[in-house]
Scaffold this motif. Structure first.
Motif, PDB file in Angstrom:
ATOM      1  N   ALA A 153       0.840  -1.208   0.000  1.00  0.00           N
ATOM      2  CA  ALA A 153       0.000   0.000   0.000  1.00  0.00           C
ATOM      3  C   ALA A 153       0.875   1.258   0.000  1.00  0.00           C
ATOM      4  CB  ALA A 153      -0.923  -0.008   1.213  1.00  0.00           C
ATOM      5  N   SER A 154       1.926   1.270   0.825  1.00  0.00           N
ATOM      6  CA  SER A 154       2.786   2.455   0.922  1.00  0.00           C
ATOM      7  C   SER A 154       3.604   2.656  -0.347  1.00  0.00           C
ATOM      8  CB  SER A 154       3.735   2.322   2.120  1.00  0.00           C
ATOM      9  OG  SER A 154       3.003   2.225   3.316  1.00  0.00           O
ATOM     10  N   ALA A 155       4.145   1.556  -0.894  1.00  0.00           N
ATOM     11  CA  ALA A 155       4.985   1.650  -2.093  1.00  0.00           C
ATOM     12  C   ALA A 155       4.176   2.172  -3.275  1.00  0.00           C
ATOM     13  CB  ALA A 155       5.582   0.286  -2.418  1.00  0.00           C
ATOM     14  N   THR A 156       2.912   1.780  -3.323  1.00  0.00           N
ATOM     15  CA  THR A 156       2.046   2.187  -4.424  1.00  0.00           C
ATOM     16  C   THR A 156       1.847   3.706  -4.459  1.00  0.00           C
ATOM     17  OG1 THR A 156       0.963   0.043  -4.355  1.00  0.00           O
ATOM     18  CG2 THR A 156      -0.281   1.821  -5.396  1.00  0.00           C
ATOM     19  N   LEU A 157       1.912   4.353  -3.319  1.00  0.00           N
ATOM     20  CA  LEU A 157       1.708   5.804  -3.247  1.00  0.00           C
ATOM     21  C   LEU A 157       2.820   6.589  -3.919  1.00  0.00           C
ATOM     22  CD1 LEU A 157       0.589   6.008   0.497  1.00  0.00           C
ATOM     23  CD2 LEU A 157      -0.888   6.294  -1.500  1.00  0.00           C
ATOM     24  N   VAL A 158       4.020   5.968  -3.988  1.00  0.00           N
ATOM     25  CA  VAL A 158       5.171   6.701  -4.550  1.00  0.00           C
ATOM     26  C   VAL A 158       5.874   5.944  -5.673  1.00  0.00           C
ATOM     27  CG1 VAL A 158       5.705   8.188  -2.578  1.00  0.00           C
ATOM     28  CG2 VAL A 158       6.593   5.852  -2.609  1.00  0.00           C
ATOM     29  N   GLY A 159       5.308   4.824  -6.118  1.00  0.00           N
ATOM     30  CA  GLY A 159       5.934   4.068  -7.208  1.00  0.00           C
ATOM     31  C   GLY A 159       7.251   3.435  -6.823  1.00  0.00           C
ATOM     32  N   ALA A 160       7.369   2.987  -5.584  1.00  0.00           N
ATOM     33  CA  ALA A 160       8.595   2.310  -5.128  1.00  0.00           C
ATOM     34  C   ALA A 160       8.451   0.802  -5.351  1.00  0.00           C
ATOM     35  CB  ALA A 160       8.825   2.591  -3.641  1.00  0.00           C
ATOM     36  N   SER A 161       9.586   0.104  -5.471  1.00  0.00           N
ATOM     37  CA  SER A 161       9.523  -1.358  -5.588  1.00  0.00           C
ATOM     38  C   SER A 161       9.418  -1.986  -4.207  1.00  0.00           C
ATOM     39  CB  SER A 161      10.752  -1.893  -6.339  1.00  0.00           C
ATOM     40  OG  SER A 161      11.929  -1.602  -5.625  1.00  0.00           O
ATOM     41  N   VAL A 162       9.024  -3.256  -4.178  1.00  0.00           N
ATOM     42  CA  VAL A 162       8.874  -3.970  -2.904  1.00  0.00           C
ATOM     43  C   VAL A 162       9.631  -5.292  -2.985  1.00  0.00           C
ATOM     44  CG1 VAL A 162       7.223  -4.965  -1.251  1.00  0.00           C
ATOM     45  CG2 VAL A 162       6.568  -2.975  -2.594  1.00  0.00           C
ATOM     46  N   ASN A 163      10.368  -5.607  -1.939  1.00  0.00           N
ATOM     47  CA  ASN A 163      11.120  -6.866  -1.876  1.00  0.00           C
ATOM     48  C   ASN A 163      10.936  -7.526  -0.524  1.00  0.00           C
ATOM     49  OD1 ASN A 163      13.135  -6.806  -4.335  1.00  0.00           O
ATOM     50  ND2 ASN A 163      13.063  -4.737  -3.500  1.00  0.00           N
ATOM     51  N   PHE A 164      10.881  -8.853  -0.538  1.00  0.00           N
ATOM     52  CA  PHE A 164      10.802  -9.612   0.714  1.00  0.00           C
ATOM     53  C   PHE A 164      12.070 -10.439   0.827  1.00  0.00           C
ATOM     54  CE2 PHE A 164       6.359  -9.664  -1.121  1.00  0.00           C
ATOM     55  CZ  PHE A 164       5.923  -8.554  -0.418  1.00  0.00           C
ATOM     56  N   ILE A 165      12.818 -10.234   1.897  1.00  0.00           N
ATOM     57  CA  ILE A 165      14.092 -10.941   2.081  1.00  0.00           C
ATOM     58  C   ILE A 165      14.001 -11.840   3.293  1.00  0.00           C
ATOM     59  CG2 ILE A 165      16.483 -10.569   2.805  1.00  0.00           C
ATOM     60  CD1 ILE A 165      16.696  -8.308   1.001  1.00  0.00           C
ATOM     61  N   LYS A 166      14.459 -13.067   3.138  1.00  0.00           N
ATOM     62  CA  LYS A 166      14.419 -14.016   4.250  1.00  0.00           C
ATOM     63  C   LYS A 166      15.759 -13.983   4.992  1.00  0.00           C
ATOM     64  CE  LYS A 166      11.531 -17.331   5.811  1.00  0.00           C
ATOM     65  NZ  LYS A 166      10.313 -17.679   5.144  1.00  0.00           N
ATOM     66  N   ASN A 167      15.708 -13.709   6.292  1.00  0.00           N
ATOM     67  CA  ASN A 167      16.932 -13.751   7.107  1.00  0.00           C
ATOM     68  C   ASN A 167      16.955 -15.084   7.853  1.00  0.00           C
ATOM     69  OD1 ASN A 167      19.267 -13.018   8.484  1.00  0.00           O
ATOM     70  ND2 ASN A 167      18.149 -11.913  10.071  1.00  0.00           N
ATOM     71  N   LYS A 168      17.563 -16.086   7.216  1.00  0.00           N
ATOM     72  CA  LYS A 168      17.569 -17.434   7.808  1.00  0.00           C
ATOM     73  C   LYS A 168      18.594 -17.520   8.925  1.00  0.00           C
ATOM     74  CE  LYS A 168      16.099 -19.893   3.626  1.00  0.00           C
ATOM     75  NZ  LYS A 168      16.770 -19.464   2.386  1.00  0.00           N
ATOM     76  N   GLU A 169      18.275 -18.352   9.913  1.00  0.00           N
ATOM     77  CA  GLU A 169      19.157 -18.542  11.074  1.00  0.00           C
ATOM     78  C   GLU A 169      20.591 -18.849  10.623  1.00  0.00           C
ATOM     79  OE1 GLU A 169      17.816 -18.052  14.154  1.00  0.00           O
ATOM     80  OE2 GLU A 169      19.867 -18.144  14.884  1.00  0.00           O
ATOM     81  N   GLY A 170      21.545 -18.073  11.111  1.00  0.00           N
ATOM     82  CA  GLY A 170      22.952 -18.321  10.806  1.00  0.00           C
ATOM     83  C   GLY A 170      23.355 -17.979   9.381  1.00  0.00           C
ATOM     84  N   ARG A 171      22.443 -17.344   8.611  1.00  0.00           N
ATOM     85  CA  ARG A 171      22.794 -17.028   7.222  1.00  0.00           C
ATOM     86  C   ARG A 171      22.508 -15.580   6.859  1.00  0.00           C
ATOM     87  NH1 ARG A 171      20.320 -22.376   4.686  1.00  0.00           N
ATOM     88  NH2 ARG A 171      20.858 -21.491   2.677  1.00  0.00           N
ATOM     89  N   VAL A 172      22.949 -14.708   7.771  1.00  0.00           N
ATOM     90  CA  VAL A 172      22.698 -13.290   7.607  1.00  0.00           C
ATOM     91  C   VAL A 172      23.432 -12.728   6.374  1.00  0.00           C
ATOM     92  CG1 VAL A 172      24.490 -12.621   9.244  1.00  0.00           C
ATOM     93  CG2 VAL A 172      22.558 -11.123   8.910  1.00  0.00           C
ATOM     94  N   GLU A 173      24.569 -13.377   6.026  1.00  0.00           N
ATOM     95  CA  GLU A 173      25.346 -12.933   4.845  1.00  0.00           C
ATOM     96  C   GLU A 173      24.501 -13.007   3.570  1.00  0.00           C
ATOM     97  OE1 GLU A 173      28.682 -12.242   5.056  1.00  0.00           O
ATOM     98  OE2 GLU A 173      29.024 -12.912   7.116  1.00  0.00           O
TER      99      GLU A 173
END
Ligand code: AMP
Ligand code: MG
Length: 205
Positions: A172-192
């Motif tokens: 909803a927020s990204a749509t107001l300004v035409g920004a892209s959206v990404n979902f990133i998974k931070n898996k245990e022990g794999r922050v790199e």
């Protein structure tokens, strides 16, 4: 004068946002970019603490909504001014700013957008990045770091639901300004891995 690339980075308390951000900062700096991480909660907390309205960071979301909204408006202006000044005096080509914040806040009056129209239009982000993790992992990280513990976030089903709702609020927020959206998974022990994914997003903006 650098080109400012601004990313909103959001995720539940304990998801590992700050850790991912400090890693990606090192990676981007090694590639010659100037990087700044700013925390929306810090700006809001300082404003409200100076007014004597809160003692701790977690008091903020329990204030009357009007107080939160006023601080949210003032904080975003301060942040944008601060980032513009930094970008203007930067000697690198690209100035990357990460805003560590929330797209939804669990207030006493209901779920409240961290990035409503008057905020995103002031910040003008290029992208929204949600840092996500398994609900079980989030709870165990909250328990390890007591400063992150939130009694009303500590239920697995609720966390699952909030992750789904965060996606909806981010879109909803990204749509107001035409920004892209990404979902990133931070898996245990794999922050790199999460940091690398975020770096690619920045370089493709
Ligand atoms: P944090 O330590 O990042 O969880 O932030 C502390 C508090 O700051 C949050 O619990 C919220 O009350 C507030 N906060 C952070 N970002 C925002 C935002 N974009 N809009 C409104 N309140 C925010
Ligand atoms: Mg954090």
């Amino acid at each position: 004068m650098a080109t400012l690339r601004l990313l909103i980075v959001a995720g539940l308390p304990g998801v590992g946002k700050s850790t991912v951000l400090s890693k990606v900062k090192d990676m981007l700096q090694a590639r010659g970019h100037e990087v700044e991480i700013i925390n929306y909660g810090d700006f809001m907390f300082t404003l409200l603490k100076n007014k004597g309205l809160v003692k701790s960071r977690d008091d903020v979301r329990h204030l009357p909504l009007e107080d939160q909204r006023n601080a949210q408006r003032l904080a975003v202006k301060e942040m944008r001014n601060y980032l513009e000044r930094k970008a203007a005096s930067s000697t690198s080509d690209v100035f990357v700013a990460f805003v560590d914040t929330h797209v939804l806040i669990k207030t006493d009056s209901g779920l409240w957008p961290g990035m409503p129209e008057y905020v995103v239009k002031e910040l003008r982000p290029d992208s929204f990045v949600l840092v996500e993790a398994e609900p079980k992992e989030i709870i165990s990280r909250q328990l390890r770091d007591t400063s992150r513990y939130r009694a009303d976030y500590a239920d697995e089903n609720l966390i699952k639901e909030l992750i789904e709702l965060m996606r909806i609020f981010a879109i909803a927020s990204a749509t107001l300004v035409g920004a892209s959206v990404n979902f990133i998974k931070n898996k245990e022990g794999r922050v790199e891995e999460a940091a690398e994914e975020l770096m690619k997003i920045v370089e493709r903006l």
